[in-house]
Scaffold this active site. Structure first.
Site, PDB file in Angstrom:
ATOM      1  N   THR A 164      37.635  32.241  36.407  1.00 43.44           N
ATOM      2  CA  THR A 164      36.666  33.350  35.815  1.00 43.44           C
ATOM      3  C   THR A 164      36.894  34.703  36.037  1.00 43.44           C
ATOM      4  OG1 THR A 164      34.655  31.538  36.646  1.00 43.44           O
ATOM      5  CG2 THR A 164      34.290  33.759  36.041  1.00 43.44           C
ATOM      6  N   CYS A 165      37.405  35.224  37.223  1.00 46.80           N
ATOM      7  CA  CYS A 165      37.666  36.536  37.513  1.00 46.80           C
ATOM      8  C   CYS A 165      38.800  37.016  36.422  1.00 46.80           C
ATOM      9  CB  CYS A 165      38.258  36.953  38.795  1.00 46.80           C
ATOM     10  SG  CYS A 165      38.677  38.409  39.112  1.00 46.80           S
ATOM     11  N   CYS A 199      35.465  39.412  36.005  1.00 44.14           N
ATOM     12  CA  CYS A 199      35.777  40.839  36.247  1.00 44.14           C
ATOM     13  C   CYS A 199      36.762  41.476  35.515  1.00 44.14           C
ATOM     14  CB  CYS A 199      36.332  40.806  37.716  1.00 44.14           C
ATOM     15  SG  CYS A 199      35.729  39.779  38.649  1.00 44.14           S
ATOM     16  N   LYS A 223      35.671  41.991  31.582  1.00 39.13           N
ATOM     17  CA  LYS A 223      34.517  42.684  31.732  1.00 39.13           C
ATOM     18  C   LYS A 223      34.620  44.180  32.220  1.00 39.13           C
ATOM     19  CE  LYS A 223      32.859  43.224  35.510  1.00 39.13           C
ATOM     20  NZ  LYS A 223      31.699  42.494  36.520  1.00 39.13           N
ATOM     21  N   TYR A 277      49.547  35.018  37.423  1.00 36.87           N
ATOM     22  CA  TYR A 277      49.025  33.990  38.327  1.00 36.87           C
ATOM     23  C   TYR A 277      49.781  32.762  38.350  1.00 36.87           C
ATOM     24  CZ  TYR A 277      44.877  36.311  39.897  1.00 36.87           C
ATOM     25  OH  TYR A 277      44.128  37.175  40.818  1.00 36.87           O
ATOM     26  N   GLY A 323      41.081  17.721  37.149  1.00 42.52           N
ATOM     27  CA  GLY A 323      41.345  17.181  38.574  1.00 42.52           C
ATOM     28  C   GLY A 323      39.968  16.372  38.981  1.00 42.52           C
ATOM     29  N   TYR A 328      23.445  41.285  37.549  1.00 38.51           N
ATOM     30  CA  TYR A 328      24.426  42.059  37.183  1.00 38.51           C
ATOM     31  C   TYR A 328      25.136  41.807  35.908  1.00 38.51           C
ATOM     32  CZ  TYR A 328      28.264  39.104  38.780  1.00 38.51           C
ATOM     33  OH  TYR A 328      29.140  38.029  38.776  1.00 38.51           O
ATOM     34  N   VAL A 388      23.019  43.385  33.062  1.00 40.96           N
ATOM     35  CA  VAL A 388      22.977  44.826  32.927  1.00 40.96           C
ATOM     36  C   VAL A 388      24.238  45.411  32.411  1.00 40.96           C
ATOM     37  CG1 VAL A 388      23.139  46.747  34.809  1.00 40.96           C
ATOM     38  CG2 VAL A 388      21.200  44.990  34.766  1.00 40.96           C
ATOM     39  N   GLU A 389      25.650  44.743  32.851  1.00 41.20           N
ATOM     40  CA  GLU A 389      26.885  45.259  32.517  1.00 41.20           C
ATOM     41  C   GLU A 389      27.087  44.909  31.024  1.00 41.20           C
ATOM     42  OE1 GLU A 389      29.065  44.287  36.834  1.00 41.20           O
ATOM     43  OE2 GLU A 389      29.432  42.834  35.027  1.00 41.20           O
ATOM     44  N   HIS A 394      35.837  68.342  48.902  1.00 45.56           N
ATOM     45  CA  HIS A 394      35.208  69.192  48.175  1.00 45.56           C
ATOM     46  C   HIS A 394      35.897  69.737  46.826  1.00 45.56           C
ATOM     47  CE1 HIS A 394      31.920  71.852  46.819  1.00 45.56           C
ATOM     48  NE2 HIS A 394      32.944  72.957  46.638  1.00 45.56           N
ATOM     49  N   GLU A 410      31.591  63.305  48.926  1.00 43.69           N
ATOM     50  CA  GLU A 410      31.275  63.997  49.990  1.00 43.69           C
ATOM     51  C   GLU A 410      29.848  64.017  50.298  1.00 43.69           C
ATOM     52  OE1 GLU A 410      31.855  68.477  49.619  1.00 43.69           O
ATOM     53  OE2 GLU A 410      31.660  68.227  47.420  1.00 43.69           O
TER      54      GLU A 410
END
Lengths: 560, 496
Positions: B69-70, B75, B78, B127, B143, B210, B213-214, B469, B474
């Site tokens: 899925t990722c 992920c 997306k 992969y 499987g 999420y 919303v994404e 800064h 910060e």
């Protein structure tokens, strides 16, 4: 709009009033804290901060038992106009003044009249950071970064019928409007805290007296926080060069600019001008940019910037600037002459603004670089005179000046002797790509700890795989082999500055590599690489000169 | 029998015993958790096989792909679309920085989609290579468990392979689910949403999580009209309430129409598009309707019940703290166990599994302080407890520090959108219990904060850290004043 008065010329802004006669200084911005916490309950300190005592004019010495046994305790009942008189309303001066006032002290601060360009007679409330440093620089970085984003966006399906063009004057106008707003905010902050603001040039007359343009003020303590100013070496034609003050407020886009220097200011401006489509040449004395930074970071950032079109001239020092008939400038170096520059900028360091302050005459010791010598509590050689920020040339960063200012206010007016803590101070370079870092470089770590493990990652971020641009990210963790503590963290790549901050908390807290490993990643981010570095790139051992190790998993304590 | 013995004891039974099995480990499902477990087990010396369905961007009972899925449907694609969409507002912001752009910018959805697909195909290859480099044997096919130590892989051509394995790991993940409303077949799930032929002109999104919303942010960023429907008053149930409100406000300001406490009741195909009816009786026409109403574990066709592996009522495989199922030789990690459905958590579970079973080091995944991010535009990222959770769990008082500010970039761009940050602190111990941020770069910023929280950092340690800064991050180390102090039950109050 008030902005118009700003855009073009250097000094001036009819709309602005004035302050004292000093020089600007270091930096301000949002509130910072810092020095507190370690010694006492943070709640206690916060509590005090918000407590406004009615402000008695006379502060019996109890206010500062700390170090008060010394000289100035001699006349316990002497009346002073102020408990604290601060010369210079930049980051450190404003912070110290506000906090002192909050602790109940009566405080005055003097500052020179506002101008975007600093001089012996111009400065402005807010100081270097707000007017000639961090803030305008970052705004210019935002502006210039867009050209890279346009390129990136092409890879994501966005198209431009005509190449985006940049209008310089819009940027300058909007930037200056923002600076004007900020200097107003700073005045407001002082005003709200009950600090008396005096416009003019301050000068120390005696250990308890400051002269502002002829008017004398007495004070129990005097704080010097006048900052630093760019320094241009004296070579033939140096009058044609500009410094960073001017570079932030040019009336038009430089077509072809030479930047002399390899420090962070040079790199930041190289990125800015390059992004705003100038032709940029950087001249550095050494082989690499950013002396003092981690060697691998130095190499990496140089390569990445060169890929974006900046031309580096290494081991090339300027010897003279010549102006030709057509108005263009040539830079003569030890290696030859390069012609046709519209601008030559020197980013060759900054010097403390210690001249004409009357310091030597009252016995304040100044080192050979012109910096005021102070002890760990920021006290000068005259017990009633103190100094914080760039004028002391310790670590010249806004948040450090804020830390020093806050520590000083506590030391003087809260009965709480506080030393600024300079360990693990993080910092960023807003080059493109930017750098974020905290702790030691590999070279320092090796010297200090001997046995260290070094973890590195050098990868193409997800965004670049789509954009097709050659952008990469470099990350590095340096771990003490004996204690497993992370003693250095470095990154160059998009968002480095933002990413480094959270890790700085971890490094400052003395966390170990195992702690990093035990933290779950946020996916997909660049930052997650810092918690997923399993195998050391090399292990450096004092005994047997290092060796890359690709063997087994370094302790991945995930979840254990 | 070895199975009854301690895990590490088992490992000592060595060669003779191993000879009985084709593999030390057989993994079903080559997503984040499965690949991690397989690789690490192989690195410990185990003989490992893994099976995965054939590759395709849209998953089904018979379609999957190495990477899971990722990489293929989550992920990565997306985030690529979020990058693409974020340029929309970025480019607008450029104008006040002096950039002159065409009034209307061209965006080519097909190009982005094509490049996205290229990238996931590339990653799919990476992969596969990771597995083969680790010495893991990859089988393509479906499987199934036949016995406690027996798996069967049905290959593409229908032939079946049978292998015995000392340990079997179920890592088949989850799939998006559709609500049972009339016309649901007209809607799509996130799988299809990542591969739409055309950019929607008017999208309806159902769901408050999420994913909802994404996608709302992605489509809105690319110029679509978006209506977002969800059951609660605010999106992102489970997150800090204050931050939920911030996200809702940001979505709305960026032009997404929010419909809280509203459900969809029916979809009907019309000539103009899909007619969407809500439980409030509203009707609207959309060209795309996305169901982001949750995901269900992929546990159906694995024959799990038959061999005695227990499932919970959502279909998730029940496991103990070491990811072991009710059958001692069968284990499960990742979304199929429905613990905390995040890639890095599946990785952690996979790593712990390999350590426990083959590394002689029983390891439990640690679910405390798991940070996460919502890649809305702008994004939200959190670690540790929400204010509500902190109050719920507190013995003493809870201090809340918040900072709401205009990011510096907006001062010139003129964008009206505040960044909000929050720290929740235990008043007594000074420990930072939770951190949240909604604003640009929040996920990148939160990672380091997560390290600090993981190790119990105190507010004093945050305060003693010097800021970088000028950055947004910060603010996390410069929050001096308590926004509020919440006195929690039981304990006496201190006086502030």
């Amino acid at each position: 709009m008030a902005t118009t008065s700003f855009t073009a010329p250097k000094l001036s802004s009819p709309t602005f009033q004035t302050l004292c006669r000093n020089l600007p200084l270091s930096l301000p911005i949002p509130k910072t804290l810092s020095s507190f916490s370690f010694h006492l309950s943070p709640f206690l300190s916060r509590f005090h901060l918000h407590h406004h005592h009615p402000t008695p004019r006379f502060h019996p010495r109890r206010l500062f038992a700390v170090r008060a046994e010394s000289e100035n305790g001699a006349e316990p009942l002497r009346h002073y106009d102020f408990d604290l008189f601060t010369i210079g309303a930049g980051s450190g001066g404003v912070r110290a003044s506000r906090f002192a006032a909050n602790f109940g002290a009566s405080v005055a601060v003097c500052e020179l009249p506002f101008s975007t360009i600093s001089s012996e007679t111009t400065g402005g409330v807010g100081g270097t950071c707000v007017l000639r440093g961090c803030v305008p620089k970052k705004l210019m970085v935002y502006a210039s970064k867009y050209s890279h984003e346009f390129d990136e966006s092409n890879g994501f399906g966005w198209k431009y019928d005509t190449e985006p063009k940049h209008d310089w004057s819009t940027l300058m106008a909007n930037k200056n409007a923002e600076l004007q707003r900020l200097t107003g905010i700073y005045k407001n902050i002082l005003n709200k805290a009950g600090v008396t603001l005096i416009e003019g040039r301050g000068k120390v007359v005696d250990p308890h007296t400051v002269d502002v343009d002829g008017k004398l003020y007495t004070a129990r303590h005097i704080l010097i926080s006048v900052g630093g100013r760019p320094f241009i070496p004296d070579i033939p034609g140096s009058e044609y060069a500009i410094d960073s003050d001017a570079a932030l407020d040019l009336p038009s886009k430089p077509e072809k600019v030479a930047i002399v220097g390899g420090g962070y200011i040079a790199l930041e401006f190289a990125g800015i001008f390059n992004g705003l489509t100038s032709e940029v040449h950087v001249f550095i004395r050494q082989k690499k940019v950013l002396r003092g930074f981690d060697e691998e970071i130095r190499d990496f950032v140089g390569e990445q910037m060169a890929l974006r079109g900046i031309q580096f001239h290494t081991e090339e020092s300027p010897q003279a600037i010549v102006k030709s008939a057509d108005g263009s400038l040539s830079l003569k170096t030890n290696k030859g002459t390069i012609e046709g520059f519209s601008h030559i900028m020197f980013a060759t360091g900054r010097r403390p603004n210690t001249k004409n302050l009357g310091l030597e005459s009252v016995g304040v010791k100044i080192n050979k670089n012109g910096a005021i010598e102070v002890d760990e509590y920021s006290r000068t050689t005259v017990p009633s005179i103190w100094a914080v920020g760039d004028v002391t040339d310790r670590i010249n960063l806004t948040p450090v000046a804020l830390m020093e200012g806050a520590a000083l206010a506590k030391t003087l007016f809260q009965n709480e002797p506080t030393k600024p803590d300079y360990r693990a101070v993080p910092s960023a370079v807003f080059s493109q790509p930017p750098i974020g870092q905290v702790g030691l470089t590999e070279e320092q770590a090796r010297k200090e700890y001997g046995d260290i493990d070094v973890y590195t990652a050098n990868f193409r971020p997800l965004k670049a795989t789509l954009s097709g641009l050659p952008d990469r990210v470099f990350m590095k963790l340096i771990v003490c082999a004996k204690t497993n503590k992370v003693i250095g963290l470095h990154m160059c790549g998009e968002d480095s500055a933002e990413i480094a901050q959270g890790f700085a908390v971890a490094v400052k807290a003395g966390l170990t590599k195992a702690d990093f490993d035990a933290t779950v990643g946020i996916h997909p981010t660049s930052a997650e690489e810092f918690v997923t570095m399993r195998t050391p790139t090399r292990k450096i051992r004092q005994s047997s000169e290092s060796q890359g190790n690709m063997g087994h998993e370094a302790k991945t304590a995930a979840g254990v | 029998m070895a199975r009854k013995m301690l895990v590490d004891e088992e490992m000592n039974q060595t060669n003779q015993e191993e000879a009985h099995y084709d593999f030390d480990l057989f993994v079903i499902g080559a997503g984040s958790g499965g690949v991690r477990a397989a690789r690490f087990s192989a690195n410990y010396g185990a003989k490992v096989g893994i099976c995965e369905l054939p590759f395709h961007p849209i998953s089904s009972e018979v379609i999957g792909g190495v990477g899971g899925t990722c990489v293929i449907r989550g992920c990565v694609p997306k985030k690529i679309l979020v990058y693409g969409a974020a340029f929309g507002s970025e480019l607008e912001d450029a104008r006040n920085y002096g950039w002159e752009l065409n009034e209307k910018l061209d965006f080519n959805w097909k190009k982005l989609l094509h490049k996205k697909t290229d990238e996931i195909i590339r990653l799919n290859g990476i992969y596969k290579r990771l597995l083969s480099n680790a010495g893991v044997k990859l089988f393509e096919g479906e499987g199934k468990i036949v016995g406690p130590n027996e798996v069967e892989v049905t290959q593409l051509d229908g032939t079946k392979l049978s292998y015995s394995a000392k340990h079997i790991l179920i890592a088949t993940g989850s799939r998006a689910h559709r609500p049972p409303i009339p016309g649901q077949e007209l809607g799509i799930t996130s799988d299809e949403a990542l591969s739409l032929e055309d950019l929607p002109k008017h999208a309806v999104v159902l769901g408050g999580g999420y994913i909802a919303v994404e996608f709302a942010s992605i489509w809105r960023g690319l110029g679509a009209n978006v209506d977002l429907f969800f059951r609660k008053e605010l999106p992102l149930r489970g997150f800090d309430d204050e931050m939920r409100a911030v996200v809702a406000r940001n979505l709305e300001r960026r032009g997404i129409n929010l419909h809280p406490q509203t459900n969809l009741t029916e979809l009907i195909k019309t000539d103009n598009g899909i007619k969407v009816t809500t439980d409030h009786g509203e009707e609207l026409i959309a060209d795309v309707v996305l169901f982001a109403t949750g995901r269900l574990p992929n546990s159906k066709r694995l024959n799990l019940e038959a061999v005695g592996v227990e499932l919970d009522n959502t279909g998730a495989v029940k496991v103990d703290e070491y990811s072991r199922t009710s059958i001692p030789s069968v284990w499960a990690v990742g979304d199929v166990t429905n613990r905390m459905n995040l890639t890095p958590v599946a990785l952690m579970e996979g790593t712990c599994f390999a350590k426990t079973v083959f590394g002689k080091e029983p390891s439990k995944p640690d679910y405390s302080h798991v940070p996460c991010a919502v890649f809305s535009i702008p994004p939200l990222s959190v670690v540790g407890l929400s204010e509500e959770q902190a109050i719920e769990q507190a013995n003493g008082d809870v201090l809340v520090f918040t900072s709401t500010f205009n990011p510096m970039k907006n001062t010139v761009s003129g964008r009206q959108e505040k960044t909000v940050m929050k720290l929740v602190v235990d008043a007594e111990t000074d420990k930072v219990l939770g951190a949240s941020m909604c604003g640009p770069d929040a996920p990148e910023i939160m990672q380091g904060i997560a390290v600090a929280l993981q190790c119990g950092a105190t507010k004093a340690q945050f305060d003693s850290t010097v800021g970088i800064h000028p950055s947004a991050a910060e603010e996390f180390v410069t929050m001096r004043s308590v926004s509020r102090r919440i006195t929690c039950r039981g304990k006496p109050k201190t006086n502030l």
